[in-house]
Design a protein around this motif. Structure first.
Motif, PDB file in Angstrom:
ATOM      1  N   PHE A 125     -16.081 -12.728   3.951  1.00  0.00           N
ATOM      2  CA  PHE A 125     -16.246 -11.904   4.965  1.00  0.00           C
ATOM      3  C   PHE A 125     -15.005 -11.814   5.820  1.00  0.00           C
ATOM      4  O   PHE A 125     -14.316 -10.744   5.915  1.00  0.00           O
ATOM      5  CB  PHE A 125     -17.293 -12.690   6.048  1.00  0.00           C
ATOM      6  CG  PHE A 125     -17.176 -11.900   7.323  1.00  0.00           C
ATOM      7  CD1 PHE A 125     -18.175 -10.673   7.496  1.00  0.00           C
ATOM      8  CD2 PHE A 125     -16.751 -12.739   8.503  1.00  0.00           C
ATOM      9  CE1 PHE A 125     -18.336 -10.273   8.990  1.00  0.00           C
ATOM     10  CE2 PHE A 125     -16.715 -11.875   9.826  1.00  0.00           C
ATOM     11  CZ  PHE A 125     -17.263 -10.845   9.802  1.00  0.00           C
ATOM     12  N   HIS A 126     -14.195 -13.061   6.108  1.00  0.00           N
ATOM     13  CA  HIS A 126     -12.814 -12.691   6.703  1.00  0.00           C
ATOM     14  C   HIS A 126     -11.902 -12.085   5.893  1.00  0.00           C
ATOM     15  O   HIS A 126     -11.063 -11.396   6.268  1.00  0.00           O
ATOM     16  CB  HIS A 126     -12.190 -14.474   6.783  1.00  0.00           C
ATOM     17  CG  HIS A 126     -13.215 -15.314   7.685  1.00  0.00           C
ATOM     18  ND1 HIS A 126     -13.813 -14.871   8.851  1.00  0.00           N
ATOM     19  CD2 HIS A 126     -13.507 -16.587   7.495  1.00  0.00           C
ATOM     20  CE1 HIS A 126     -14.509 -15.871   9.301  1.00  0.00           C
ATOM     21  NE2 HIS A 126     -14.464 -16.932   8.808  1.00  0.00           N
ATOM     22  N   ALA A 127     -11.698 -12.459   4.605  1.00  0.00           N
ATOM     23  CA  ALA A 127     -10.956 -11.573   3.726  1.00  0.00           C
ATOM     24  C   ALA A 127     -11.038 -10.333   3.761  1.00  0.00           C
ATOM     25  O   ALA A 127      -9.883  -9.384   3.961  1.00  0.00           O
ATOM     26  CB  ALA A 127     -10.666 -12.373   2.298  1.00  0.00           C
ATOM     27  N   THR A 128     -12.462  -9.929   3.487  1.00  0.00           N
ATOM     28  CA  THR A 128     -12.580  -8.412   3.420  1.00  0.00           C
ATOM     29  C   THR A 128     -12.528  -7.564   4.744  1.00  0.00           C
ATOM     30  O   THR A 128     -11.757  -6.433   4.641  1.00  0.00           O
ATOM     31  CB  THR A 128     -14.004  -8.329   3.196  1.00  0.00           C
ATOM     32  OG1 THR A 128     -14.725  -9.101   1.915  1.00  0.00           O
ATOM     33  CG2 THR A 128     -14.589  -6.895   2.733  1.00  0.00           C
ATOM     34  N   LYS A 129     -12.748  -8.300   5.813  1.00  0.00           N
ATOM     35  CA  LYS A 129     -12.574  -7.719   7.199  1.00  0.00           C
ATOM     36  C   LYS A 129     -10.978  -7.705   7.363  1.00  0.00           C
ATOM     37  O   LYS A 129     -10.474  -6.530   7.906  1.00  0.00           O
ATOM     38  CB  LYS A 129     -12.911  -8.799   8.302  1.00  0.00           C
ATOM     39  CG  LYS A 129     -13.962  -7.978   9.155  1.00  0.00           C
ATOM     40  CD  LYS A 129     -14.563  -8.935  10.221  1.00  0.00           C
ATOM     41  CE  LYS A 129     -14.719  -8.412  11.424  1.00  0.00           C
ATOM     42  NZ  LYS A 129     -15.462  -7.088  11.756  1.00  0.00           N
ATOM     43  N   ALA A 130     -10.092  -8.695   7.293  1.00  0.00           N
ATOM     44  CA  ALA A 130      -8.778  -8.336   7.322  1.00  0.00           C
ATOM     45  C   ALA A 130      -8.093  -7.416   6.224  1.00  0.00           C
ATOM     46  O   ALA A 130      -7.139  -6.779   6.496  1.00  0.00           O
ATOM     47  CB  ALA A 130      -8.074  -9.759   6.781  1.00  0.00           C
ATOM     48  N   CYS A 131      -8.565  -7.272   4.951  1.00  0.00           N
ATOM     49  CA  CYS A 131      -8.107  -6.542   3.936  1.00  0.00           C
ATOM     50  C   CYS A 131      -8.192  -4.947   3.994  1.00  0.00           C
ATOM     51  O   CYS A 131      -7.537  -4.198   3.875  1.00  0.00           O
ATOM     52  CB  CYS A 131      -8.329  -6.846   2.451  1.00  0.00           C
ATOM     53  SG  CYS A 131      -7.501  -8.557   2.281  1.00  0.00           S
ATOM     54  N   VAL A 132      -9.720  -4.712   4.284  1.00  0.00           N
ATOM     55  CA  VAL A 132      -9.890  -3.337   4.206  1.00  0.00           C
ATOM     56  C   VAL A 132      -9.272  -2.379   5.149  1.00  0.00           C
ATOM     57  O   VAL A 132      -8.851  -1.114   4.710  1.00  0.00           O
ATOM     58  CB  VAL A 132     -11.550  -3.015   4.301  1.00  0.00           C
ATOM     59  CG1 VAL A 132     -11.902  -3.373   3.070  1.00  0.00           C
ATOM     60  CG2 VAL A 132     -12.097  -3.496   5.459  1.00  0.00           C
ATOM     61  N   PRO A 133      -8.764  -2.842   6.207  1.00  0.00           N
ATOM     62  CA  PRO A 133      -7.646  -1.847   6.936  1.00  0.00           C
ATOM     63  C   PRO A 133      -6.658  -1.307   6.321  1.00  0.00           C
ATOM     64  O   PRO A 133      -5.982  -0.370   6.595  1.00  0.00           O
ATOM     65  CB  PRO A 133      -7.526  -2.588   8.191  1.00  0.00           C
ATOM     66  CG  PRO A 133      -8.537  -3.516   8.474  1.00  0.00           C
ATOM     67  CD  PRO A 133      -9.030  -4.077   7.111  1.00  0.00           C
ATOM     68  N   LEU A 134      -6.144  -2.274   5.451  1.00  0.00           N
ATOM     69  CA  LEU A 134      -4.978  -1.825   4.631  1.00  0.00           C
ATOM     70  C   LEU A 134      -5.085  -0.987   3.513  1.00  0.00           C
ATOM     71  O   LEU A 134      -4.176  -0.498   2.913  1.00  0.00           O
ATOM     72  CB  LEU A 134      -4.307  -3.299   3.863  1.00  0.00           C
ATOM     73  CG  LEU A 134      -3.829  -4.359   5.017  1.00  0.00           C
ATOM     74  CD1 LEU A 134      -3.095  -5.269   4.320  1.00  0.00           C
ATOM     75  CD2 LEU A 134      -2.539  -3.476   5.988  1.00  0.00           C
ATOM     76  N   MET A 135      -6.413  -0.764   3.293  1.00  0.00           N
ATOM     77  CA  MET A 135      -6.796   0.048   1.832  1.00  0.00           C
ATOM     78  C   MET A 135      -7.237   1.355   2.191  1.00  0.00           C
ATOM     79  O   MET A 135      -7.657   1.546   3.181  1.00  0.00           O
ATOM     80  CB  MET A 135      -7.874  -1.024   0.988  1.00  0.00           C
ATOM     81  CG  MET A 135      -7.591  -2.204   0.757  1.00  0.00           C
ATOM     82  SD  MET A 135      -9.001  -3.168   0.231  1.00  0.00           S
ATOM     83  CE  MET A 135      -8.661  -2.734  -1.411  1.00  0.00           C
ATOM     84  N   GLY A 136      -6.753   2.486   1.240  1.00  0.00           N
ATOM     85  CA  GLY A 136      -7.286   3.604   1.386  1.00  0.00           C
ATOM     86  C   GLY A 136      -7.946   4.022   0.169  1.00  0.00           C
ATOM     87  O   GLY A 136      -8.440   3.340  -0.872  1.00  0.00           O
ATOM     88  N   GLN A 137      -8.094   5.345  -0.114  1.00  0.00           N
ATOM     89  CA  GLN A 137      -8.638   5.767  -1.338  1.00  0.00           C
ATOM     90  C   GLN A 137      -8.170   5.118  -2.609  1.00  0.00           C
ATOM     91  O   GLN A 137      -7.083   5.063  -2.710  1.00  0.00           O
ATOM     92  CB  GLN A 137      -8.110   7.606  -1.507  1.00  0.00           C
ATOM     93  CG  GLN A 137      -9.039   8.109  -2.486  1.00  0.00           C
ATOM     94  CD  GLN A 137     -10.497   8.490  -1.908  1.00  0.00           C
ATOM     95  OE1 GLN A 137     -10.728   8.760  -0.701  1.00  0.00           O
ATOM     96  NE2 GLN A 137     -11.375   8.783  -2.766  1.00  0.00           N
ATOM     97  N   GLY A 138      -9.007   4.920  -3.533  1.00  0.00           N
ATOM     98  CA  GLY A 138      -8.748   4.178  -4.717  1.00  0.00           C
ATOM     99  C   GLY A 138      -8.712   2.743  -4.506  1.00  0.00           C
ATOM    100  O   GLY A 138      -8.288   1.786  -5.507  1.00  0.00           O
ATOM    101  N   GLY A 139      -9.033   2.157  -3.084  1.00  0.00           N
ATOM    102  CA  GLY A 139      -8.908   0.612  -3.078  1.00  0.00           C
ATOM    103  C   GLY A 139     -10.226  -0.068  -3.843  1.00  0.00           C
ATOM    104  O   GLY A 139     -11.232   0.711  -3.900  1.00  0.00           O
ATOM    105  N   ALA A 140      -9.949  -1.121  -4.037  1.00  0.00           N
ATOM    106  CA  ALA A 140     -11.007  -1.897  -4.574  1.00  0.00           C
ATOM    107  C   ALA A 140     -11.323  -3.406  -4.332  1.00  0.00           C
ATOM    108  O   ALA A 140     -10.116  -4.174  -4.326  1.00  0.00           O
ATOM    109  CB  ALA A 140     -10.921  -1.879  -6.378  1.00  0.00           C
ATOM    110  N   LEU A 141     -12.242  -3.729  -4.226  1.00  0.00           N
ATOM    111  CA  LEU A 141     -12.582  -5.351  -3.924  1.00  0.00           C
ATOM    112  C   LEU A 141     -13.493  -5.830  -5.080  1.00  0.00           C
ATOM    113  O   LEU A 141     -14.464  -5.291  -5.713  1.00  0.00           O
ATOM    114  CB  LEU A 141     -13.383  -5.091  -2.714  1.00  0.00           C
ATOM    115  CG  LEU A 141     -12.903  -4.644  -1.420  1.00  0.00           C
ATOM    116  CD1 LEU A 141     -13.863  -4.200  -0.376  1.00  0.00           C
ATOM    117  CD2 LEU A 141     -11.780  -5.533  -0.631  1.00  0.00           C
TER     118      LEU A 141
END
Ligand SMILES: NC(=O)c1ccc[n+]([C@@H]2O[C@H](COP(=O)([O-])OP(=O)(O)OC[C@H]3O[C@@H](n4cnc5c(N)ncnc54)[C@H](O)[C@@H]3O)[C@@H](O)[C@H]2O)c1
Length: 264
Positions: A125-141
């Motif tokens: 949860f923490h990692a996803t919340k921190a990382c998604v704002p840096l990601m755009g189209q084509g991003g992958a988790l």
């Protein structure tokens, strides 16, 4: 650099290994780099992260390190900051860490339950919340779960089983929420994998050759998986080749889930 991950900026959380040899996170970090990504190797142990980063740079790839305890939300924020400052942004977050405490309901205390959930679910949860704002189209988790999240296996690990099931459900929620932004979220579901993690956490103190053959015997393909089997599946899900795949749980288990009658 050419390859299936050329130009991609990847974070691998749990990029080191708890023992000698190839762990799932270590193999994934090296494979992403071999395919052209630059990789931020994240681990609570700086020396473990540095060892993986050194393997990457020795092969001519680009790697960075970040040391942090990823159950700490502040560490997750700092990790995302490091991705921005060292790599200029982020395309892929690979969440590999996971822990277990043996026992069913009767043997499991609330402290152990919380400890397992804090690593397997809260840290995601923490990692996803921190990382998604840096990601755009084509991003992958990409999240590493376990067959134990789908089926009861030969061991009893109630906290592990429940937290891995929750991790998969979490990933599907994230997949739907971020699909409009072109960010995909998928889970790799390993079965019996021969990694140093098994000796350290699943069968500590046991004769590993006996453990290895007992585990292999349970798998329809009659072998355990390797860290590379998991890394290859993660690489596919992280790459543009999987651009129309989101919210999926990909079992990498030699048929064991099918044998156990999983519906997923
Ligand atoms: N080996 C198997 O049979 C098997 C089966 C199913 C699922 N899995 C899953 O695979 C993953 C483990 O793979 P591995 O082989 O790379 O494991 P590993 O135990 O070697 O861990 C990799 C790294 O993660 C780091 N780490 C652990 N907890 C951390 C935390 N809270 N913060 C920061 N770093 C942390 C460790 O220091 C280690 O260097 C787990 O999610 C596990 O549930 C393994």
């Amino acid at each position: 650099m050419s390859g299936r991950m050329a130009g991609k900026r990847v974070i691998v959380i749990g990029a080191g290994s708890v023992g000698e040899g190839w762990g799932n996170g270590k193999a994934a970090a090296v494979l992403y780099a071999r395919e052209g990504a630059q990789v931020l190797c994240v681990d609570r142990s700086l020396s473990a992260a540095a060892e993986t980063a050194a393997l990457i740079t020795t092969e001519g790839g680009t790697a960075h390190t970040f040391a942090g305890e990823m159950t700490d939300p502040l560490a997750a924020t700092a990790m995302a900051g490091a991705a921005k400052s060292r790599m200029g942004g982020l395309d892929v977050m690979h969440f590999n860490i996971g822990t277990s405490v043996k026992g069913g309901l009767e043997e499991t205390g609330f402290n152990d339950w919380n400890k397992v959930f804090s690593v397997n679910l809260d840290a995601a949860f923490h990692a996803t919340k921190a990382c998604v704002p840096l990601m755009g189209q084509g991003g992958a988790l990409v999240y590493i779960s376990s067959l134990a999240g789908l089926n009861n296996g030969p061991y009893r690990y109630i906290g592990y089983e429940a937290s891995k099931a929750a991790l998969q459900r979490f990933a599907r929620s994230v997949a739907v929420e971020y699909a409009p932004r072109g960010i995909r979220a998928n889970t790799v579901v390993p079965g019996m994998i021969d990694t140093p993690h098994v000796a350290a956490m699943i069968a500590p103190g046991q004769d590993m050759e006996t453990v290895r053959s007992a585990r292999a015997a349970q798998v329809p393909l009659k072998r355990q998986g390797t860290a590379w089997d998991i890394a290859e599946a993660a690489l596919f899900l992280a790459s543009d080749a999987a651009g129309f795949i989101t919210g999926v749980d990909l079992r990498v288990d030699g048929g064991m889930g099918t044998l156990m009658g999983t519906s997923a």
